[in-house]
Design an enzyme around this catalytic site. Structure first.
Site, short mmCIF file in Angstrom:
data_model
loop_
_atom_site.label_atom_id
_atom_site.label_comp_id
_atom_site.label_asym_id
_atom_site.label_seq_id
_atom_site.Cartn_x
_atom_site.Cartn_y
_atom_site.Cartn_z
N SER A 60 -4.58 -6.07 3.95
CA SER A 60 -3.21 -5.58 3.77
C SER A 60 -3.09 -4.07 3.66
O SER A 60 -1.97 -3.55 3.59
CB SER A 60 -2.59 -6.23 2.52
N LYS A 63 -0.69 -2.27 5.84
CA LYS A 63 0.71 -1.97 5.53
C LYS A 63 0.95 -0.51 5.18
O LYS A 63 2.11 -0.10 5.04
CB LYS A 63 1.19 -2.88 4.40
N SER A 120 2.80 -6.58 -1.75
CA SER A 120 2.21 -6.70 -0.41
C SER A 120 2.80 -7.87 0.37
O SER A 120 2.08 -8.61 1.04
CB SER A 120 0.69 -6.85 -0.51
N LYS A 224 -1.99 1.20 -1.87
CA LYS A 224 -1.98 -0.10 -1.21
C LYS A 224 -3.32 -0.82 -1.38
O LYS A 224 -4.37 -0.23 -1.14
CB LYS A 224 -1.68 0.07 0.29
#
Length: 380
Positions: A60, A63, A120, A224
């Site tokens: 993830s 992202k 997320s 993130k």
């Protein structure tokens, strides 16, 4: 011309003090993860790297690019935070980290951003991709174009979430740091990445940040997390103190605890050992006198794209001294070396930066030279 060449050669041969200490090598700082990077955000200086350019699955952390494109669209005016996004059947079908969007559910861009940054949310990432580009596939093309613009040689996306373990979907620790640097350059994103806990749907659905550093690491600004069974535990962590912000990227960590400990070790090292110096504004630099030019002087600028210099920590404020060529004669082209700026702190030389012409100056013609000579004679 010969005098200029000799002077330029002399400047080139003078010893140069490093602008900052040499980057740490793997082994100087014990980082358990397979891939890691430590970068200062304003200058982009690389302070630590471990297998930084090897291509890996990003999970993830993908992202970071998804968020970057969304934020850039907001700041360009193409998108507003109060715009309403309607979830498609496809977006609502996504699992993994999600907020369980239902087909047809309407949510503001502000809430979508919050869900992507904090928990997320894969479903929200896909919904935003479809809202901006009509389909995730077209949005992914945009992601790859933006990666190319940033010079990311080891990055290629096939989706906007990182949920799928596709061998053609990859990046590197270094490329993630560059993406993260670009993202945190937009202060808007920190309204979302610094949230520890919040709610959506009128308070009925609670959000808790997957990045636990936001809660317990002083100055954490994001950014993130990521995990899949192949990518393992990934993190792009950012933290700011006293106007200096660092980016620590951890890829393929063995556990959440190990990943967070690695990021903390890198950030602690940066805050303990480096400081950031703002270079003088070009308007405060002296002007360089020019012989036989249509202008008698020209403006200067430091020969660096950055307004900052990263240096070893400690000592007093920096001093700047400008040393110009004694024989500057027109014509002068913009960008030509006019001398150098020496940066010192507590009498210790930290760096030498070239001083460049900020403008061009044409040589005067024969009639102008004649008039100057007459003026000089008249002054005798």
């Amino acid at each position: 011309m010969k005098r200029f060449f000799l002077l330029f050669l002399l400047l080139a041969l003078l010893p140069r003090a490093p602008a900052c200490a040499e980057p740490l090598r793997d082994g100087d700082l014990k980082i358990a993860a397979d891939h890691a990077v430590l970068m200062e955000s304003k200058t982009g200086e690389l302070l630590y790297e471990k297998a930084a350019h090897e291509r890996v699955l990003p999970a993830s952390v993908t992202k970071v690019m998804t968020l970057l494109l969304i934020v850039e669209d907001i700041e360009s005016g193409r998108l507003k935070t109060d715009d309403v996004v309607t979830a498609s059947e496809r977006a609502a079908s996504f699992g993994g980290s999600c907020v369980y969007l239902e087909e047809g559910e309407r949510m503001s861009v502000d809430e979508m951003l919050k869900c992507i940054a904090v928990v997320s949310a894969n479903d929200c990432a896909v919904a935003m991709a479809e809202h901006l580009c009509g389909s995730e596939e077209v949005f992914v093309e945009r992601m790859n174009r933006r990666a190319a613009e940033l010079g990311l040689a080891d990055t290629h996306f096939t989706n906007c979430t990182g949920l799928f373990e596709d061998d053609d979907h990859y990046t590197s620790a270094y490329d993630v740091a560059v993406m993260a640097r670009e993202l945190i350059g937009h202060e808007l994103i920190k309204r979302y990445t610094t949230i520890w806990m919040d709610t959506i749907r009128g308070g009925s659905f609670q959000l808790s940040n997957t990045n636990k550093l936001v809660y317990w690491y002083p100055g954490c600004t994001g950014l993130k997390t990521g995990y899949t069974s192949k990518a393992m535990y990934c993190l792009a962590a950012t933290a700011e103190r006293e106007g200096v912000e660092y980016i620590a990227v951890i890829m393929h960590g063995a556990s959440i605890e190990e990943r967070n400990a690695d990021a903390k070790a890198l950030l602690n090292y940066a805050f303990a050992n480096y400081s950031l110096v703002e270079l003088p504004d070009a308007s405060t630099l002296p002007r360089a006198e020019v012989a036989w030019g249509k202008a008698e002087s020209l403006a200067l600028r430091p020969g660096t794209a950055q307004r900052y210099l990263l240096t070893a920590k400690g000592g007093e404020d920096c001093d700047f001294s400008c040393h110009l060529r004694p024989d500057i004669t027109a014509p002068v082209s913009e960008g030509e070396v006019m001398g150098e700026m020496i940066v010192t702190r507590s009498a210790e030389e930290l760096a030498r930066l070239p001083l460049l012409a900020a403008e061009s100056v044409e040589r005067i013609g024969f009639s102008g030279i004649f008039l100057k000579l007459l003026g000089s004679l008249a002054g005798l």
